[in-house]
Structures are given as C-alpha cells and as structure tokens.
Design a protein around this motif. Structure first.
Motif: not given
Length: 406
Positions: A13-19, A269-278
């Motif tokens: 969650e310390q990735t910029p933009g991740v919540y 799940l993490v990809s969807e809610h972090s908005h970071i595509p795999i």
C-alpha cells in the motif's frame, strides 16, 4: 522450513496510488491465509485510523497466520499497534551514520538506547508477542553497528532481526555486498554472544534483483523472507509472492504445505483493487505465462507440454493454452477448431489452410485474436463467402448457358 511474511497490506500500500479498503484488506488476508502464509503484515496503525481498523479486523478474523503491525521506534506507536490485537510487531529504526546524523540527530549509542527501551516496553506489555527489529538500510550501514544494535535488540526481547535492503543495493555473488554475506555474518556474530534470533530479509527490487537476493538469502540460512503480491511496494517494489513460492517449491526435498491454487484469484483481486494490471508476461500468473504461440512450440506441446514448459500450470489451478496470430502454424488452427467444437472443419485441409491465411491477415493489422470469440466469427465469414461465391458461380453458369443457346 522457511517462513513467508507477506507485506501486501503494508509495503504494497506504499505504492503510489494504491489504497485497499478494510473490507478488501480482509479478503486479501484470507486468501494469504488459505495459501499458507506464515505472517501477514497488515499495516502501520500510526499512519491512519482506518488502517488501525483494518488491522484489528484482520487480527480478530481467526486466521492461522500471525497478524502483524509495523511501528516506528516510539512507545506511542507501539501502543497503537498493540491496541489492534496483533501477535507480531515490527519495530524499525535505522542506525546508518547518515540517517542518524541527518535525520535523527542522534549518536549510535543514543539510538541503541532508544531501540532497547522501546523493545523492552513492548515485551513487557505482551509476553507472547513476536517482535522483530529492523535496522533500516541494513546493508549500507557499518556491519559492526548493525551487530551492536541487533544484539541489544535481542537482549531486550526481539525474536527476529530483519536485514533490510531498503534501496535494493545488494547483488548476488559479491563477496561483501551480497545479502548472503549479511545473513551469515549476523548469524555468526550473534551466535558468538549466545543470541539466536530468526533472521528475516526484506529485499527491494531497484536493480531487478529482489528475487535473486531472496533466494541467495535462503541459501545462506535466512529464516523469513518478505514478499508482496505482484511485488508491489515503494519504488520498484520487493519480492513477488508467486515467483518466490514457485522457486522455493522446486528447492525443497519435500512438497511444502502451500496451496498455490489460490494464487490466481489473489492476484486478480489485488490487481483489481490496486488498479495495477498484471503484465501479460508476468511469471506464473500473467495471461501469457502458460500460453504458447509460435508454430513449432504449439506443435510440440500438443504432444507433450514439457517440451516447452518447465512448470506445470495445474499447481496453480490453471491449464496451458495457445494463441493465434502471425506465428501460428497449421497445427494451431486444428487445435483451436477442436477447442471450439468444430472438429469436422479441422479435418478439412483446404479450409484449415484458408483459415490460417485469414488469421495471419488479421494479425498483420495488429488485432488480437481470441479463440473463443474471434475464431467462430472467422469461420462464419469464411462459410458466408463460400456461399456467396457458390451463388455467383451458379448465376454465372445460368447466364453463360442462356448466352450460348440464345
């Protein structure tokens, strides 16, 4: 057996933009628990009240994993962490000379005294608490200062010392700059003092060496390795969970207890809610990880997947696949036709050849070709063209007959 600490909910969650909301954090923690992760680092409650709420909810969820909180080396921060009902506490405080001078304005002796005070306090509050001390930027700090701080931390009640490669500085094979050097040195020097804490490693990926360094640490005798889903975290992130588990599985003489069939759902799940595509080419969980494309490859794996695969995708609950495009050959078209239930067409050499030609024409335009969606449409267009051409031929024949006999 090596233990795994997942820090997706803290480092990730310390990735910029991740919540991640508290609800999603609980869902992620439950997947990690199903996989068999030993320690889930759920966040730093001093950062935000909502983080404290999420940690508390996870700590009370009845999971098998240890649930941990991150804490600065301050008694008020420790209290906030303990109020969440955790059973693992990570306390961090750097003893690098630059950090002490430029950030804390402390000498080494004063820093070590603070470390001892805070860890002693935490131990008195909860006797069964698992306590980790992390000297931030371990690998760029004088090794003698790290040993001094670590020994005092263990004497004060720490169970674990974490070697933090905070800036991704280490590299395998180097005599004194490898993380294995720090693992071996710390274990040896603490053992001389009759101190035997577990040694943890936290490897950042700034140079693309996080996984290599983690495996180097494992070989050197590290007890705990930190990971996150997709390797997310500060800057270039840390060790990727799936990549580490797959590689460690190959190293163990006995099959580990991890249930890797939950990995794909966890990553989605993490990809969807972090908005970071795999990324499609991401090892293990990427769309192309077990997808074969080149004609030679597809023809070979149709007979035996091991000819072009060193991993069995079934260990993560999926199957191999293949793609269609410019690199495809005759066999790929046949397999694709059988996959969509058109085996009768697959036996018609002329039709298969024409479909292959059409596939390559589409690929030249840069369009992706989905076997389940696009191939049936291609067949339909091909059959329609055949009908039209046949009707044109019939009309021409009738016209020609009338012309001859007119």
């Amino acid at each position: 057996m090596i233990q795994i600490l997942d820090s997706t909910l803290r480092e990730g969650e310390q990735t910029p933009g991740v919540y991640f909301s508290p609800e999603i954090k609980l869902a992620i923690a439950q997947f990690l628990d199903h996989i068999g992760i030993d320690i889930i680092e759920a966040g730093n409650p001093a950062v935000d009240r909502e983080i404290a709420v999420a940690i508390t909810r996870i700590a009370n969820a009845g999971l098998k994993a240890k649930i941990g909180a991150h804490s600065r080396c301050r008694i008020d921060d420790v209290n906030k962490a303990l109020d969440c009902g955790i059973n693992f506490l990570g306390i961090f405080f750097s003893v690098s000379q630059k950090r002490l001078q430029q950030d804390y304005n402390l000498c080494l002796e004063a820093a070590i005294a603070r470390i001892a005070e805070v860890i002693t306090y935490a131990r008195k509050q909860q006797s069964d608490l698992l306590i980790r001390y992390t000297p931030e930027d371990t690998v760029r700090s004088p090794i003698e200062d790290i040993i001094a701080a670590a020994s005092v931390a263990v004497q004060a009640g720490a169970n674990i010392i974490s070697i933090a490669d905070t800036t991704g500085y280490t590299t395998p094979f180097h005599e004194t700059r490898s993380i294995s050097y720090y693992v071996k040195t710390l274990k040896t020097e603490l053992a001389k003092l009759n101190l035997h804490p577990k040694i943890e490693v936290h490897c950042h990926n700034d140079r693309g060496l996080a996984l290599a360094n983690a495996l180097d640490a494992y070989k050197a005798g590290a007890d705990i390795i930190d990971v996150t889903v997709m390797g997310i975290g500060e800057r270039a992130g840390i060790v990727d969970l799936a990549e580490l588990l797959i590689n460690l599985t190959d190293m163990f003489a006995e099959k580990p207890a991890w249930d890797l069939t939950y990995l794909k759902k966890l990553y989605d799940l993490v990809s969807e809610h972090s908005h970071i595509p795999i990324p499609p080419h991401h090892p293990i969980v990427g769309k192309n990880a077990f997808t074969h494309y080149a004609g030679v490859h597809v023809k070979a794996v149709a007979k035996n997947e091991e000819l072009y695969q060193s991993l069995n995708p079934e260990i993560i609950g999926i199957k191999s696949s293949f793609a269609l495009g410019m690199q495809s050959g005759y066999t790929a078209i046949q397999l694709a036709l059988k996959q969509i239930g058109r085996s009768e067409i697959a036996e018609n050499q002329a039709v298969v050849s024409k479909i292959l030609h059409e596939i390559k024409e589409i690929a030249r335009r840069g369009n992706p070709i989905d076997i389940e969606k696009e191939l049936p449409a291609i067949i339909e267009r091909f059959c329609l063209n055949q009908i039209i051409n046949s009707e044109i031929c019939s009309i021409y024949s009738v016209f020609h007959v009338h012309e001859v006999h007119g």
